[in-house]
Design a protein around this motif. Structure first.
Motif, PDB file in Angstrom:
ATOM      1  N   ALA A  34       0.827  -1.208   0.000  1.00 37.79           N
ATOM      2  CA  ALA A  34       0.000   0.000   0.000  1.00 37.79           C
ATOM      3  C   ALA A  34       0.862   1.258   0.000  1.00 37.79           C
ATOM      4  O   ALA A  34       0.587   2.218  -0.742  1.00 37.79           O
ATOM      5  CB  ALA A  34      -0.931  -0.004   1.206  1.00 37.79           C
ATOM      6  N   THR A  35       1.907   1.269   0.795  1.00 38.54           N
ATOM      7  CA  THR A  35       2.808   2.426   0.853  1.00 38.54           C
ATOM      8  C   THR A  35       3.545   2.615  -0.466  1.00 38.54           C
ATOM      9  O   THR A  35       3.685   3.739  -0.954  1.00 38.54           O
ATOM     10  CB  THR A  35       3.805   2.259   2.018  1.00 38.54           C
ATOM     11  N   ALA A  36       3.994   1.517  -1.068  1.00 41.45           N
ATOM     12  CA  ALA A  36       4.680   1.604  -2.358  1.00 41.45           C
ATOM     13  C   ALA A  36       3.745   2.163  -3.427  1.00 41.45           C
ATOM     14  O   ALA A  36       4.169   2.945  -4.293  1.00 41.45           O
ATOM     15  CB  ALA A  36       5.207   0.235  -2.770  1.00 41.45           C
ATOM     16  N   HIS A  37       2.473   1.792  -3.365  1.00 41.08           N
ATOM     17  CA  HIS A  37       1.487   2.315  -4.316  1.00 41.08           C
ATOM     18  C   HIS A  37       1.354   3.833  -4.158  1.00 41.08           C
ATOM     19  O   HIS A  37       1.413   4.572  -5.133  1.00 41.08           O
ATOM     20  CB  HIS A  37       0.146   1.619  -4.087  1.00 41.08           C
ATOM     21  N   TRP A  38       1.187   4.289  -2.928  1.00 45.24           N
ATOM     22  CA  TRP A  38       1.089   5.724  -2.649  1.00 45.24           C
ATOM     23  C   TRP A  38       2.337   6.446  -3.152  1.00 45.24           C
ATOM     24  O   TRP A  38       2.259   7.443  -3.859  1.00 45.24           O
ATOM     25  CB  TRP A  38       0.871   5.958  -1.163  1.00 45.24           C
ATOM     26  N   PHE A  51       0.801  12.026   5.122  1.00 44.78           N
ATOM     27  CA  PHE A  51       1.177  10.631   5.304  1.00 44.78           C
ATOM     28  C   PHE A  51      -0.035   9.881   5.823  1.00 44.78           C
ATOM     29  O   PHE A  51      -1.020  10.473   6.264  1.00 44.78           O
ATOM     30  CB  PHE A  51       2.411  10.468   6.200  1.00 44.78           C
ATOM     31  N   TRP A  52       0.033   8.571   5.749  1.00 47.36           N
ATOM     32  CA  TRP A  52      -1.093   7.707   6.091  1.00 47.36           C
ATOM     33  C   TRP A  52      -0.736   6.796   7.257  1.00 47.36           C
ATOM     34  O   TRP A  52       0.397   6.360   7.387  1.00 47.36           O
ATOM     35  CB  TRP A  52      -1.451   6.826   4.891  1.00 47.36           C
ATOM     36  N   VAL A  53      -1.736   6.498   8.073  1.00 43.41           N
ATOM     37  CA  VAL A  53      -1.608   5.509   9.135  1.00 43.41           C
ATOM     38  C   VAL A  53      -2.801   4.560   9.055  1.00 43.41           C
ATOM     39  O   VAL A  53      -3.894   4.961   8.685  1.00 43.41           O
ATOM     40  CB  VAL A  53      -1.539   6.152  10.545  1.00 43.41           C
ATOM     41  N   VAL A  54      -2.553   3.314   9.395  1.00 41.57           N
ATOM     42  CA  VAL A  54      -3.624   2.315   9.380  1.00 41.57           C
ATOM     43  C   VAL A  54      -4.463   2.460  10.639  1.00 41.57           C
ATOM     44  O   VAL A  54      -3.933   2.581  11.745  1.00 41.57           O
ATOM     45  CB  VAL A  54      -3.044   0.895   9.295  1.00 41.57           C
ATOM     46  N   THR A  55      -5.777   2.431  10.481  1.00 44.22           N
ATOM     47  CA  THR A  55      -6.674   2.452  11.632  1.00 44.22           C
ATOM     48  C   THR A  55      -7.416   1.126  11.795  1.00 44.22           C
ATOM     49  O   THR A  55      -7.975   0.857  12.850  1.00 44.22           O
ATOM     50  CB  THR A  55      -7.705   3.589  11.518  1.00 44.22           C
ATOM     51  N   ARG A  56      -7.409   0.296  10.728  1.00 45.47           N
ATOM     52  CA  ARG A  56      -8.120  -0.986  10.819  1.00 45.47           C
ATOM     53  C   ARG A  56      -7.609  -1.930   9.740  1.00 45.47           C
ATOM     54  O   ARG A  56      -7.410  -1.526   8.601  1.00 45.47           O
ATOM     55  CB  ARG A  56      -9.614  -0.760  10.630  1.00 45.47           C
ATOM     56  N   HIS A  57      -7.411  -3.184  10.136  1.00 48.66           N
ATOM     57  CA  HIS A  57      -7.112  -4.276   9.200  1.00 48.66           C
ATOM     58  C   HIS A  57      -8.216  -5.309   9.328  1.00 48.66           C
ATOM     59  O   HIS A  57      -8.575  -5.698  10.439  1.00 48.66           O
ATOM     60  CB  HIS A  57      -5.807  -4.987   9.555  1.00 48.66           C
ATOM     61  N   ILE A  77      -7.524   1.221  -4.354  1.00 50.78           N
ATOM     62  CA  ILE A  77      -8.383   1.985  -3.444  1.00 50.78           C
ATOM     63  C   ILE A  77      -9.821   1.609  -3.750  1.00 50.78           C
ATOM     64  O   ILE A  77     -10.231   1.584  -4.912  1.00 50.78           O
ATOM     65  CB  ILE A  77      -8.156   3.501  -3.619  1.00 50.78           C
ATOM     66  N   GLU A  78     -10.566   1.316  -2.695  1.00 52.59           N
ATOM     67  CA  GLU A  78     -11.944   0.868  -2.866  1.00 52.59           C
ATOM     68  C   GLU A  78     -12.908   1.958  -2.422  1.00 52.59           C
ATOM     69  O   GLU A  78     -12.878   2.372  -1.261  1.00 52.59           O
ATOM     70  CB  GLU A  78     -12.182  -0.409  -2.062  1.00 52.59           C
ATOM     71  N   GLY A  79     -13.749   2.410  -3.334  1.00 48.27           N
ATOM     72  CA  GLY A  79     -14.790   3.371  -2.992  1.00 48.27           C
ATOM     73  C   GLY A  79     -14.259   4.775  -2.748  1.00 48.27           C
ATOM     74  O   GLY A  79     -13.074   5.055  -2.862  1.00 48.27           O
ATOM     75  N   ALA A  80     -15.185   5.629  -2.402  1.00 43.37           N
ATOM     76  CA  ALA A  80     -14.861   7.031  -2.135  1.00 43.37           C
ATOM     77  C   ALA A  80     -14.335   7.182  -0.710  1.00 43.37           C
ATOM     78  O   ALA A  80     -14.677   6.400   0.169  1.00 43.37           O
ATOM     79  CB  ALA A  80     -16.108   7.890  -2.321  1.00 43.37           C
ATOM     80  N   PRO A  81     -13.503   8.188  -0.483  1.00 39.56           N
ATOM     81  CA  PRO A  81     -13.023   8.428   0.881  1.00 39.56           C
ATOM     82  C   PRO A  81     -14.171   8.861   1.785  1.00 39.56           C
ATOM     83  O   PRO A  81     -15.183   9.379   1.317  1.00 39.56           O
ATOM     84  CB  PRO A  81     -11.989   9.538   0.714  1.00 39.56           C
ATOM     85  N   ARG A  82     -13.975   8.637   3.082  1.00 42.61           N
ATOM     86  CA  ARG A  82     -14.954   9.073   4.087  1.00 42.61           C
ATOM     87  C   ARG A  82     -14.214   9.912   5.109  1.00 42.61           C
ATOM     88  O   ARG A  82     -13.455   9.382   5.919  1.00 42.61           O
ATOM     89  CB  ARG A  82     -15.610   7.871   4.757  1.00 42.61           C
ATOM     90  N   GLY A  83     -14.376  11.211   5.029  1.00 38.85           N
ATOM     91  CA  GLY A  83     -13.676  12.098   5.951  1.00 38.85           C
ATOM     92  C   GLY A  83     -12.181  11.994   5.751  1.00 38.85           C
ATOM     93  O   GLY A  83     -11.680  12.207   4.654  1.00 38.85           O
ATOM     94  N   ALA A  84     -11.477  11.622   6.802  1.00 40.51           N
ATOM     95  CA  ALA A  84     -10.016  11.500   6.739  1.00 40.51           C
ATOM     96  C   ALA A  84      -9.568  10.083   6.382  1.00 40.51           C
ATOM     97  O   ALA A  84      -8.378   9.796   6.394  1.00 40.51           O
ATOM     98  CB  ALA A  84      -9.413  11.909   8.085  1.00 40.51           C
ATOM     99  N   THR A 105      -8.131  -2.654   4.342  1.00 43.15           N
ATOM    100  CA  THR A 105      -7.513  -1.843   5.378  1.00 43.15           C
ATOM    101  C   THR A 105      -8.018  -0.423   5.282  1.00 43.15           C
ATOM    102  O   THR A 105      -8.197   0.109   4.195  1.00 43.15           O
ATOM    103  CB  THR A 105      -5.974  -1.853   5.280  1.00 43.15           C
ATOM    104  N   THR A 106      -8.260   0.151   6.420  1.00 45.76           N
ATOM    105  CA  THR A 106      -8.691   1.550   6.479  1.00 45.76           C
ATOM    106  C   THR A 106      -7.484   2.377   6.884  1.00 45.76           C
ATOM    107  O   THR A 106      -6.827   2.085   7.880  1.00 45.76           O
ATOM    108  CB  THR A 106      -9.832   1.732   7.499  1.00 45.76           C
ATOM    109  N   TRP A 107      -7.214   3.391   6.085  1.00 45.35           N
ATOM    110  CA  TRP A 107      -6.084   4.285   6.316  1.00 45.35           C
ATOM    111  C   TRP A 107      -6.609   5.685   6.601  1.00 45.35           C
ATOM    112  O   TRP A 107      -7.577   6.129   5.979  1.00 45.35           O
ATOM    113  CB  TRP A 107      -5.195   4.339   5.070  1.00 45.35           C
ATOM    114  N   ALA A 108      -5.973   6.374   7.530  1.00 44.78           N
ATOM    115  CA  ALA A 108      -6.319   7.772   7.837  1.00 44.78           C
ATOM    116  C   ALA A 108      -5.172   8.655   7.361  1.00 44.78           C
ATOM    117  O   ALA A 108      -4.003   8.325   7.540  1.00 44.78           O
ATOM    118  CB  ALA A 108      -6.530   7.954   9.337  1.00 44.78           C
ATOM    119  N   MET A 109      -5.521   9.780   6.751  1.00 46.37           N
ATOM    120  CA  MET A 109      -4.519  10.703   6.232  1.00 46.37           C
ATOM    121  C   MET A 109      -4.245  11.794   7.254  1.00 46.37           C
ATOM    122  O   MET A 109      -5.174  12.371   7.821  1.00 46.37           O
ATOM    123  CB  MET A 109      -4.994  11.325   4.924  1.00 46.37           C
ATOM    124  N   LEU A 110      -2.953  12.055   7.458  1.00 43.76           N
ATOM    125  CA  LEU A 110      -2.532  13.100   8.396  1.00 43.76           C
ATOM    126  C   LEU A 110      -1.678  14.138   7.675  1.00 43.76           C
ATOM    127  O   LEU A 110      -0.958  13.815   6.728  1.00 43.76           O
ATOM    128  CB  LEU A 110      -1.724  12.512   9.545  1.00 43.76           C
TER     129      LEU A 110
END
Length: 129
Positions: A34-38, A51-57, A77-84, A105-110
């Protein structure tokens, strides 16, 4: 969304007492692909700003590989983003093309400067479409 692939080979340090790749290694490979893709697709200004952090696997294990065997991790990437947050799918296929590990996996953007959550705008994900 565009898909991104990376191959992983099971080295001796990836193998657990059951003789195959440890679950913690699969989690690391999920993050790595996932990081390599980004890193390969995101715009330079976005790489500098966020940068991104995982919030759920959520991982389904349907098989495994032994030392020396390879898998191809495919992510998108699956679907539209939801908030962060944004959901990323990752499938790992063995040499026969069978999906043996599948994850959502759910990733949050910081924001890099503030360390705070930032809303994922659609334009940020355009390079991945």
């Amino acid at each position: 969304m565009k898909r991104f692939n990376r191959t992983f080979v099971a080295a001796p340090e990836h193998i657990d007492e059951l003789g195959h790749v440890n679950n913690a290694v699969w989690v690391q490979w999920i993050q790595d692909v996932a990081t390599a893709h980004w890193d390969s697709v995101a715009r330079p200004k976005d790489l500098e700003s966020y940068f991104w952090v995982v919030t759920r696997h959520e991982i389904d294990y349907r098989g495994n590989i032994d030392e020396g065997e390879a898998v191809t991790g495919e992510t998108w990437i699956e679907g539209a983003p939801r908030g962060a947050t944004s959901v990323r799918r990752v499938d790992f296929r063995n040499g026969d093309g069978k999906i043996i590990v599948s994850a959502a996996t759910t990733w949050a953007m910081l924001d890099r400067e503030t360390g705070r959550l930032v809303r994922v705008r659609a334009e940020l994900l355009e390079p991945f479409a």
